[in-house]
Design an enzyme around this catalytic site. Structure first.
Site, PDB file in Angstrom:
ATOM      1  N   CYS A   8       0.870  -1.174   0.000  1.00 49.16           N
ATOM      2  CA  CYS A   8       0.000   0.000   0.000  1.00 49.16           C
ATOM      3  C   CYS A   8       0.906   1.223   0.000  1.00 49.16           C
ATOM      4  O   CYS A   8       2.096   1.113  -0.292  1.00 49.16           O
ATOM      5  CB  CYS A   8      -0.986  -0.007   1.166  1.00 49.16           C
ATOM      6  SG  CYS A   8      -0.281   0.196   2.816  1.00 49.16           S
ATOM      7  N   ASN A  11       2.390   1.518   4.258  1.00 50.57           N
ATOM      8  CA  ASN A  11       2.650   0.255   4.953  1.00 50.57           C
ATOM      9  C   ASN A  11       2.313   0.321   6.445  1.00 50.57           C
ATOM     10  O   ASN A  11       2.998  -0.246   7.271  1.00 50.57           O
ATOM     11  CB  ASN A  11       4.093  -0.197   4.730  1.00 50.57           C
ATOM     12  CG  ASN A  11       4.384  -1.629   5.158  1.00 50.57           C
ATOM     13  OD1 ASN A  11       5.482  -1.935   5.606  1.00 50.57           O
ATOM     14  ND2 ASN A  11       3.423  -2.519   5.029  1.00 50.57           N
ATOM     15  N   CYS A  13      -1.484   0.607   7.264  1.00 51.43           N
ATOM     16  CA  CYS A  13      -2.906   0.279   7.395  1.00 51.43           C
ATOM     17  C   CYS A  13      -3.272  -0.970   6.588  1.00 51.43           C
ATOM     18  O   CYS A  13      -3.453  -2.052   7.139  1.00 51.43           O
ATOM     19  CB  CYS A  13      -3.791   1.449   6.965  1.00 51.43           C
ATOM     20  SG  CYS A  13      -3.681   2.914   8.005  1.00 51.43           S
ATOM     21  N   ARG A  14      -3.367  -0.815   5.283  1.00 50.28           N
ATOM     22  CA  ARG A  14      -3.875  -1.903   4.441  1.00 50.28           C
ATOM     23  C   ARG A  14      -2.903  -3.056   4.267  1.00 50.28           C
ATOM     24  O   ARG A  14      -3.280  -4.218   4.458  1.00 50.28           O
ATOM     25  CB  ARG A  14      -4.269  -1.351   3.071  1.00 50.28           C
ATOM     26  CG  ARG A  14      -5.413  -0.363   3.153  1.00 50.28           C
ATOM     27  CD  ARG A  14      -5.661   0.339   1.848  1.00 50.28           C
ATOM     28  NE  ARG A  14      -4.567   1.263   1.556  1.00 50.28           N
ATOM     29  CZ  ARG A  14      -4.424   1.911   0.410  1.00 50.28           C
ATOM     30  NH1 ARG A  14      -5.282   1.716  -0.576  1.00 50.28           N
ATOM     31  NH2 ARG A  14      -3.414   2.746   0.230  1.00 50.28           N
ATOM     32  N   SER A  15      -1.663  -2.767   3.877  1.00 56.09           N
ATOM     33  CA  SER A  15      -0.739  -3.877   3.606  1.00 56.09           C
ATOM     34  C   SER A  15      -0.356  -4.651   4.867  1.00 56.09           C
ATOM     35  O   SER A  15      -0.246  -5.880   4.808  1.00 56.09           O
ATOM     36  CB  SER A  15       0.484  -3.426   2.816  1.00 56.09           C
ATOM     37  OG  SER A  15       1.192  -2.403   3.454  1.00 56.09           O
ATOM     38  N   ASP A 125      -8.155   3.267   1.240  1.00 55.21           N
ATOM     39  CA  ASP A 125      -7.289   3.688   2.336  1.00 55.21           C
ATOM     40  C   ASP A 125      -8.149   4.222   3.483  1.00 55.21           C
ATOM     41  O   ASP A 125      -8.860   5.211   3.312  1.00 55.21           O
ATOM     42  CB  ASP A 125      -6.329   4.772   1.845  1.00 55.21           C
ATOM     43  CG  ASP A 125      -5.234   5.090   2.854  1.00 55.21           C
ATOM     44  OD1 ASP A 125      -5.344   4.668   4.022  1.00 55.21           O
ATOM     45  OD2 ASP A 125      -4.263   5.762   2.460  1.00 55.21           O
TER      46      ASP A 125
END
Length: 172
Positions: A8, A11, A13-15, A125
């Site tokens: 993301c 690095n 939140c999402r990933s 995001d």
């Protein structure tokens, strides 16, 4: 060993959520000796930091621990190391393709392509939103993780038994 890198922007939140969810799924399926997992960001905003506290809280509520993860930036070497570089959204996909050597472009994927039934192409995001955004991210990541693991099982491990049809993270 099949190597997967979730990507993301920062690095945090999402990933890392994808990293933690996919790691737990791989462990649950007994495939930890066959699949290596990491995560990174296309930007260096948060290098060295742990995942966002809201991402950690959402994951923890669902039985996933992200506390050992540390943000890093994608490096040029990653394209030769990882079999799957999995982008959370179109912007990060494009960032990856811009720095990827031509011979490795086929390794870059949109994460939600592994969960077409979710009818979205991107994991949004959640950074500037509220808790509901982190819940949505977790749900999308969970669905795409199941699809990605099924692809890896068939293509790389020669395993035909399907993975769980639905996750039981956080189930009582």
């Amino acid at each position: 060993m099949v190597k997967v890198l979730f990507v993301c922007m920062g690095n945090i939140c999402r990933s890392p959520t994808a990293h933690g969810v996919f790691r737990a799924l791989v462990e649950k399926e007994g495939l930890s000796n066959h699949i290596a997992i990491d995560s990174a960001g296309t930007h260096a905003y948060h290098v060295g930091n742990p995942p966002d506290k809201r991402a950690q809280a959402t994951a923890s509520e669902r039985g996933i621990d992200l506390s050992d993860l540390v943000a890093r930036r994608v490096s040029p070497e990653d394209f030769g190391i990882f079999d799957y570089l999995v982008a959370m959204d179109q912007d990060n996909y494009m960032s990856l393709t811009e720095i990827c050597p031509d011979q490795h472009l086929d390794r870059i994927h949109m994460f939600m392509d592994f969960a077409a039934h979710m009818r979205t192409r991107e994991v949004p995001d959640p950074y500037y939103g509220g808790p509901a955004g982190f819940d949505r991210v977790f749900d999308l990541v969970e669905a795409a993780s199941l699809g990605l693991l099924e692809v890896i099982r068939r293509r790389h491990l020669g395993l035909r038994r399907p993975v769980l049809l639905q996750s039981s993270f956080g189930a009582a």
